[in-house]
Scaffold this active site. Structure first.
Site, mmCIF file in Angstrom:
data_model
loop_
_atom_site.group_PDB
_atom_site.id
_atom_site.type_symbol
_atom_site.label_atom_id
_atom_site.label_comp_id
_atom_site.label_asym_id
_atom_site.label_seq_id
_atom_site.Cartn_x
_atom_site.Cartn_y
_atom_site.Cartn_z
ATOM 1 N N LEU A 249 0.832 -1.193 0.000
ATOM 2 C CA LEU A 249 0.000 0.000 0.000
ATOM 3 C C LEU A 249 0.872 1.250 0.000
ATOM 4 O O LEU A 249 0.544 2.256 -0.641
ATOM 5 C CB LEU A 249 -0.932 0.016 1.211
ATOM 6 C CG LEU A 249 -1.836 1.242 1.329
ATOM 7 C CD1 LEU A 249 -2.776 1.346 0.133
ATOM 8 C CD2 LEU A 249 -2.625 1.208 2.629
ATOM 9 N N TYR A 250 1.984 1.187 0.726
ATOM 10 C CA TYR A 250 2.923 2.314 0.724
ATOM 11 C C TYR A 250 3.344 2.650 -0.700
ATOM 12 O O TYR A 250 3.305 3.814 -1.127
ATOM 13 C CB TYR A 250 4.142 1.983 1.573
ATOM 14 C CG TYR A 250 5.277 2.969 1.431
ATOM 15 C CD1 TYR A 250 5.168 4.251 1.955
ATOM 16 C CD2 TYR A 250 6.459 2.618 0.768
ATOM 17 C CE1 TYR A 250 6.207 5.170 1.818
ATOM 18 C CE2 TYR A 250 7.493 3.524 0.639
ATOM 19 C CZ TYR A 250 7.363 4.797 1.160
ATOM 20 O OH TYR A 250 8.394 5.694 1.017
ATOM 21 N N ALA A 251 3.741 1.625 -1.448
ATOM 22 C CA ALA A 251 4.148 1.834 -2.837
ATOM 23 C C ALA A 251 3.007 2.399 -3.663
ATOM 24 O O ALA A 251 3.208 3.289 -4.504
ATOM 25 C CB ALA A 251 4.636 0.516 -3.433
#
Length: 438
Positions: A249-251
């Protein structure tokens, strides 16, 4: 101060009509009047107590500045003394290039180093940070103290606070924004996904909304991430490679940020430069990074996880020393062109760029541990584990030829040298157990 009182008037249900006797009615009204008097007496006493407590707090805290804002999240800003500090910090040295930079995430790892570097060369620098507790806030406060000594004021606030951002631009006509505020970390997204949307997407949009509407519009350099390459297997990673397969999700939020940047550049003429950082490390680093908690756990005798791919392959990272990253950030600011919009309207084509900032030499995580063992003179208790499906990728490797050509970017610090500097800082910062290492 607005006091809300919630009064609930309850009465017994009336199953049918009945006729009250006259004496009963008089007694009822008398009791109701007495009840009202009692209630108003209690409310009056409570109000007097509230006013007394409030006046006492004002007496101890000094006169209330009507321009000062007190927010629900605990931050306070505004007022003449606050504005004076903001202007002083953001004022460039007369002999400098007259760059005035707002650095968001200034008390973070990269933010502290970039702010210090800009201030040292004479630029005006103002920091902004919300000092969240994703990792030990005392480390962020120590960085803040470091910046204060260097002459950089860090405003405590959130990038989602549009009123605060507009006030900052009202007080200072920033020429540039170095946007480093973000929710970091790959694995934490599985615990608190909302924090990534709040900071990395909503926060970025809030900042861009303010930047598009001010005159003059600032040039913006912001931190993307090597994580955008996700499951891409072509190496080394180049800016032209596909970035539509995020592994976390960070990416995904960082990739979304790149698309949002494109939109604001296209519609509003904002000059935007994205920087894809590759595994940054060094003094004053983040405790959630492997090199940091490996150092801590090796010294404590705790087992450290050495991950390998599901097929037994090596897990490697393109570790990039903080000083090299700072040079890339400063070069991106120096080469950024002016935004072309005015009053929220685009007047002409504006600059839009994305660069890799890495070291170009991936190192297996096992080698990282061996270097730390030599520097710490302690044998690590290693525990080999399969790389979990939590967003981590097997390897990262940067192609920095574009940054070399456009920014003059040239990483010079190898992992052995960089870790030696980190360990030197770590042992002194956490010396004799005076500070907690987590």
């Amino acid at each position: 101060m607005k006091v809300k009182s919630h009064l609930v008037n309850e009465s017994p249900p009336s199953p049918g009509k009945f006729k009250m006797e006259k004496s009963y009615v008089h007694r009822f009204r008398s009791r109701a009047t007495l009840g009202k008097l009692t209630l108003w007496s209690i409310l009056s006493v409570a109000l007097i107590l509230l006013v007394f407590v409030w006046s006492q707090s004002l007496r101890h805290s000094g006169p209330l500045d009507p321009a000062r804002r007190y927010l629900t999240n605990g931050y306070a800003w505004g007022g003449s003394s606050w504005e004076k500090r903001v202007r002083s910090s953001a004022r460039p040295r007369p002999d400098s290039g007259m760059m005035t930079v707002l650095v968001t995430g200034a008390a973070g790892f990269v933010g502290t180093h970039v702010s210090s570097a800009l201030k040292r060369r004479g630029d005006g620098v103002l920091g902004l940070d919300n000092f969240n507790n994703y990792y030990d806030p005392s480390l962020k406060r120590a960085r803040q103290a470091l910046l204060e000594r260097a002459g950089v004021f860090v405003v405590e606030g959130d990038i989602n606070d549009e009123a605060l951002l507009r006030k900052l631009f009202e007080v200072v006509a920033f020429t540039h924004v170095m946007h480093l505020a973000a929710q970091a970390g790959v694995r934490y997204a599985m615990e608190n996904p909302g924090s990534y949307v709040h900071s990395n997407i909503a926060g970025f949009v809030t900042l861009l909304e303010v930047c598009k509407s001010v005159n003059p519009q600032p040039s913006i350099v912001w931190a993307s991430s090597s994580s955008v390459y996700g499951l891409n297997t072509k190496v080394p990673f180049s800016e032209e490679d596909r970035t539509d397969q995020p592994a976390s999700l960070y990416a995904a939020t960082k990739k979304a940020g790149e698309e949002i940047a494109h939109t604001y550049n296209h519609i509003y003429g904002l000059s935007l430069t994205g920087l894809r950082f590759f595994t940054v490390y060094g003094p004053w680093g983040r405790p959630d990074m492997a090199y940091f908690f490996f150092t801590r756990d090796i010294l404590k005798g705790k087992a450290i996880p050495i991950f390998e791919a599901m097929n037994g392959g090596t897990v490697a990272r393109d570790f990039t020393y903080i000083d090299d990253i700072v040079k890339g950030c400063v070069a991106a600011l120096d080469t950024s062109e002016k935004s072309t919009g005015s009053s929220g309207k685009k007047r002409g084509p504006a600059q839009l760029r994305v660069f890799n900032l890495g070291n170009t030499s991936p190192v297996p995580v096992a080698d990282l541990v061996r270097i730390l063992e030599r520097l710490l003179k302690v044998k690590a208790n290693k525990k080999v584990m399969t790389l979990p499906r939590n967003g981590d990728v097997q390897f990262t490797h940067a192609n920095v030829s574009y940054a070399q050509r456009e920014l003059g970017y040239q990483p010079t610090t190898d992992l052995q040298t960089g870790l030696k500097k980190f360990v030197w800082w770590y042992l002194r910062f956490y010396a004799s157990g005076k500070k907690s290492a987590g």
